[in-house]
Design an enzyme around this catalytic site. Structure first.
Site, PDB file in Angstrom:
ATOM      1  N   LYS A  26      69.005  73.846  55.443  1.00 38.44           N
ATOM      2  CA  LYS A  26      70.027  74.810  55.883  1.00 38.44           C
ATOM      3  C   LYS A  26      69.767  75.206  57.343  1.00 38.44           C
ATOM      4  O   LYS A  26      68.921  76.093  57.604  1.00 38.44           O
ATOM      5  CB  LYS A  26      69.969  76.091  55.024  1.00 38.44           C
ATOM      6  CG  LYS A  26      69.908  75.856  53.519  1.00 38.44           C
ATOM      7  CD  LYS A  26      71.278  75.565  52.948  1.00 38.44           C
ATOM      8  CE  LYS A  26      71.230  75.478  51.430  1.00 38.44           C
ATOM      9  NZ  LYS A  26      72.370  74.783  50.852  1.00 38.44           N
ATOM     10  N   HIS A 136      59.998  63.157  60.810  1.00 38.58           N
ATOM     11  CA  HIS A 136      60.120  61.930  60.002  1.00 38.58           C
ATOM     12  C   HIS A 136      60.996  60.849  60.645  1.00 38.58           C
ATOM     13  O   HIS A 136      60.965  59.700  60.199  1.00 38.58           O
ATOM     14  CB  HIS A 136      60.721  62.238  58.621  1.00 38.58           C
ATOM     15  CG  HIS A 136      59.883  63.164  57.785  1.00 38.58           C
ATOM     16  ND1 HIS A 136      58.553  62.931  57.524  1.00 38.58           N
ATOM     17  CD2 HIS A 136      60.191  64.323  57.131  1.00 38.58           C
ATOM     18  CE1 HIS A 136      58.082  63.908  56.761  1.00 38.58           C
ATOM     19  NE2 HIS A 136      59.046  64.766  56.517  1.00 38.58           N
ATOM     20  N   ASP A 171      53.300  71.271  58.921  1.00 36.20           N
ATOM     21  CA  ASP A 171      54.342  71.077  57.894  1.00 36.20           C
ATOM     22  C   ASP A 171      53.651  70.498  56.647  1.00 36.20           C
ATOM     23  O   ASP A 171      52.655  69.782  56.768  1.00 36.20           O
ATOM     24  CB  ASP A 171      55.334  70.053  58.463  1.00 36.20           C
ATOM     25  CG  ASP A 171      56.612  69.890  57.686  1.00 36.20           C
ATOM     26  OD1 ASP A 171      57.663  70.317  58.193  1.00 36.20           O
ATOM     27  OD2 ASP A 171      56.568  69.276  56.597  1.00 36.20           O
ATOM     28  N   HIS A 173      54.543  68.155  54.911  1.00 35.57           N
ATOM     29  CA  HIS A 173      54.719  66.700  54.877  1.00 35.57           C
ATOM     30  C   HIS A 173      53.948  66.017  56.012  1.00 35.57           C
ATOM     31  O   HIS A 173      53.699  66.619  57.058  1.00 35.57           O
ATOM     32  CB  HIS A 173      56.209  66.351  54.966  1.00 35.57           C
ATOM     33  CG  HIS A 173      56.999  66.905  53.816  1.00 35.57           C
ATOM     34  ND1 HIS A 173      57.725  68.069  53.922  1.00 35.57           N
ATOM     35  CD2 HIS A 173      57.108  66.481  52.537  1.00 35.57           C
ATOM     36  CE1 HIS A 173      58.285  68.331  52.746  1.00 35.57           C
ATOM     37  NE2 HIS A 173      57.913  67.389  51.882  1.00 35.57           N
ATOM     38  N   ASP A 260      57.505  74.728  55.293  1.00 32.91           N
ATOM     39  CA  ASP A 260      57.496  74.326  53.876  1.00 32.91           C
ATOM     40  C   ASP A 260      56.072  74.303  53.317  1.00 32.91           C
ATOM     41  O   ASP A 260      55.862  74.016  52.140  1.00 32.91           O
ATOM     42  CB  ASP A 260      58.213  72.972  53.670  1.00 32.91           C
ATOM     43  CG  ASP A 260      57.850  71.921  54.695  1.00 32.91           C
ATOM     44  OD1 ASP A 260      56.859  72.115  55.423  1.00 32.91           O
ATOM     45  OD2 ASP A 260      58.561  70.890  54.762  1.00 32.91           O
TER      46      ASP A 260
HETATM   47  N1  LLX Z   1      59.240  67.679  56.808  1.00 37.75           N
HETATM   48  C1  LLX Z   1      60.398  67.952  57.514  1.00 37.75           C
HETATM   49  C2  LLX Z   1      60.333  68.504  58.795  1.00 37.75           C
HETATM   50  C3  LLX Z   1      61.492  68.807  59.499  1.00 37.75           C
HETATM   51  C4  LLX Z   1      62.729  68.592  58.891  1.00 37.75           C
HETATM   52  C5  LLX Z   1      62.790  68.006  57.631  1.00 37.75           C
HETATM   53  C6  LLX Z   1      61.634  67.652  56.947  1.00 37.75           C
HETATM   54  N2  LLX Z   1      61.716  67.039  55.706  1.00 37.75           N
HETATM   55  C7  LLX Z   1      61.271  67.574  54.537  1.00 37.75           C
HETATM   56  O1  LLX Z   1      60.731  68.666  54.532  1.00 37.75           O
HETATM   57  C8  LLX Z   1      61.501  66.834  53.273  1.00 37.75           C
HETATM   58  C9  LLX Z   1      61.440  67.504  52.069  1.00 37.75           C
HETATM   59  C10 LLX Z   1      61.623  66.804  50.868  1.00 37.75           C
HETATM   60  C11 LLX Z   1      61.909  65.451  50.893  1.00 37.75           C
HETATM   61  C12 LLX Z   1      61.977  64.782  52.100  1.00 37.75           C
HETATM   62  C13 LLX Z   1      61.769  65.480  53.292  1.00 37.75           C
HETATM   63  C14 LLX Z   1      63.968  69.012  59.579  1.00 37.75           C
HETATM   64  C15 LLX Z   1      63.995  70.145  60.387  1.00 37.75           C
HETATM   65  C16 LLX Z   1      65.179  70.579  60.993  1.00 37.75           C
HETATM   66  C17 LLX Z   1      66.348  69.877  60.780  1.00 37.75           C
HETATM   67  C18 LLX Z   1      66.330  68.751  59.971  1.00 37.75           C
HETATM   68  C19 LLX Z   1      65.155  68.310  59.379  1.00 37.75           C
HETATM   69 ZN    ZN Z   2      58.331  69.092  55.593  1.00 39.93          ZN
HETATM   70 CA    CA Z   3      51.926  67.995  58.267  1.00 41.07          CA
END
Ligand code: LLX
Ligand code: ZN
Ligand code: CA
Length: 433
Positions: A26, A136, A171, A173, A260
């Site tokens: 979001k 990612h 993060d 991840h 997260d």
């Molecule tokens: N890790 C991460 C960091 C930045 C963005 C998105 C992610 N992805 C995930 O947290 C995730 C969670 C579950 C499954 C796969 C990936 C992000 C930040 C801002 C805008 C868009 C993405």
């Molecule tokens: Zn993440």
């Molecule tokens: Ca990390």
């Protein structure tokens, strides 16, 4: 002593993008964060900028032209005509096509890139972009909700003036896209702390992914198990960051602050409090190295906003009342209306002392293998800077002199020229910097 000069980048349009119904990402969380930052009065202590928008050309400093051209052209209305590209570039499911997708990428990437430029020009000590940190994204494809890798693009900019850039990632991840981009170089050291195991996304980030060729030992991974709490996290974070600072001596740090890793995150399984997460920011800041601070994941909006507001105050050396100020989104913060509610969960902490000791010692052994502060031609340093005896206390001014020197050093064949047409990269998405 005056506090650091902090540049903060925010575009009021960023919160209006929607990934689609039911998607956990979001962008609105950035608007919530900004409302707290404003209503706590933090804007008075920093320079607030509406950021530059990154261009097609800026994005192609890392990504392939075919991929960025696709992002520029695809819309929810015309996507049926892009079946092959959608699958080739991994766009559609986790990374959906939504209205304004390219503008969204231009906005968050422009903010990180402008932060890097301001740091390069010494226009600030710390640059903050909470809408960035999409670690990612890969050269040829979207991944894990990320499309354009603003982190890689900003690091390429920082490398124009910095000999060694340290990338730290808290993060939950693995910072796979950033690690992959710089896997073969010692000009960037990447270090990610993340949940690893049981097929947790993205599935990479084992302790034995160390980097390759000139980059061997300059990728560092700290794989953790679920339920980690503040005290346990600090037991690994602090000594590892200290060792990296000692061995690598970065001239600049990029810190990805994905929220997260907080307790109670909708998609996470760690158990960090907002103070515990912010402690990582405090630790990194304490080294007084120019810093680009970015957001990242984070799926419980109210806690993301609390966390990044608190971290903005940490970066400004300011203290905030636990009682949230009145703001237009106050109902999101019910029932406690506080900055530091209890967000701990009943997740058992599976990180035993034995497991963490083993990680720490393996990482320390690996770190001993890396060349100290690479890319700096020591013979170029005037002798008065090298006159310290081994047993003397370090002179705090030495670091500044070293930084000035490093800024002037442009190692042969290591300067990444974004104006050249991607001729310094190989086909795998690794960058030759
Ligand atoms: N890790 C991460 C960091 C930045 C963005 C998105 C992610 N992805 C995930 O947290 C995730 C969670 C579950 C499954 C796969 C990936 C992000 C930040 C801002 C805008 C868009 C993405
Ligand atoms: Zn993440
Ligand atoms: Ca990390």
């Amino acid at each position: 002593m005056p506090g650091p000069t902090v540049a903060y980048f925010y575009d009021q349009d960023v919160g209006n993008f929607h990934y689609g119904p039911g998607h956990p990402m979001k962008p609105y969380r950035i608007a919530l964060t900004h409302a707290l930052v404003l209503n706590y009065g933090l804007y008075k202590k920093m320079k607030v900028y509406r950021p530059y928008r990154a261009t097609f050309h800026d994005m192609c400093r890392f990504h392939s032209e075919e991929y960025i051209d696709f992002l520029r052209r695809v819309t929810p209305q015309n996507q049926q005509g892009f079946t092959k590209s959608l699958s080739a570039f991994n766009v559609g499911e986790d990374c959906p096509v939504f209205d304004g997708l390219f503008d969204f990428c231009a906005m968050y990437t422009g903010a990180s890139l402008e932060g890097a430029v301001k740091l390069n020009n010494d226009h600030c000590d710390i640059a903050i972009n909470w809408s960035g940190g999409l670690h990612h994204a890969k050269k040829y494809e979207a991944s894990g909700f990320c499309y354009v890798n603003d982190i890689v693009i900003s690091i390429l900019e920082l490398l124009k003036y910095n000999s060694r850039v340290l990338y730290l990632d808290i993060d939950i991840h693995h910072g796979d896209g950033v690690q992959e981009a710089f896997y073969l170089t010692d000009r960037v050291m990447t270090c990610s702390f993340h949940k690893y195991g049981n097929f947790f996304f993205p599935g990479t980030g084992d302790m034995y992914e160390l980097g390759a060729e000139s980059g061997r030992y300059y990728s560092l991974n700290v794989p953790l198990k679920e339920g980690i709490d503040d005290a346990t996290y600090m037991q690994v974070f602090k000594p590892i960051v200290q060792a990296v600072m000692d061995f690598y001596q970065p001239t600049c740090v990029v810190l990805q602050c994905g929220a997260d890793s907080l307790g109670s995150d909708r998609l996470g399984c760690f158990n960090l409090s907002i103070k515990g997460h912010g402690e990582c920011v405090k630790v990194v800041k304490s080294y007084n190295i120019p810093m680009l601070v970015l957001g990242g994941g984070g799926y419980t909006k109210r806690n993301v906003a609390r966390c990044w507001t608190y971290e903005t105050s940490v970066l400004l050396d300011d203290e905030l009342s636990n009682e949230l100020p009145y703001n237009e989104y106050l109902e999101y913060f019910a029932p406690d209306f506080s900055l530091h509610p209890d967000i701990s969960t009943k997740h058992e902490n599976l990180n035993t002392k034995q497991y963490l000791d083993q990680i720490r010692s393996t990482i320390h052994e690996n770190m001993k293998c890396l060349i100290h502060a690479p890319s700096v031609q020591m013979q170029d340093i005037p002798s008065d800077l090298l006159s310290l005896e081994d047993n003397e206390e370090p002179d705090p001014d030495i670091r500044d002199n070293q930084d000035e020197l490093d800024k002037r050093i442009e190692p042969d064949n290591e300067f990444y020229d974004g104006d050249k047409d991607n001729d310094k990269e190989n086909g795998d998405g690794f960058l030759d910097v």
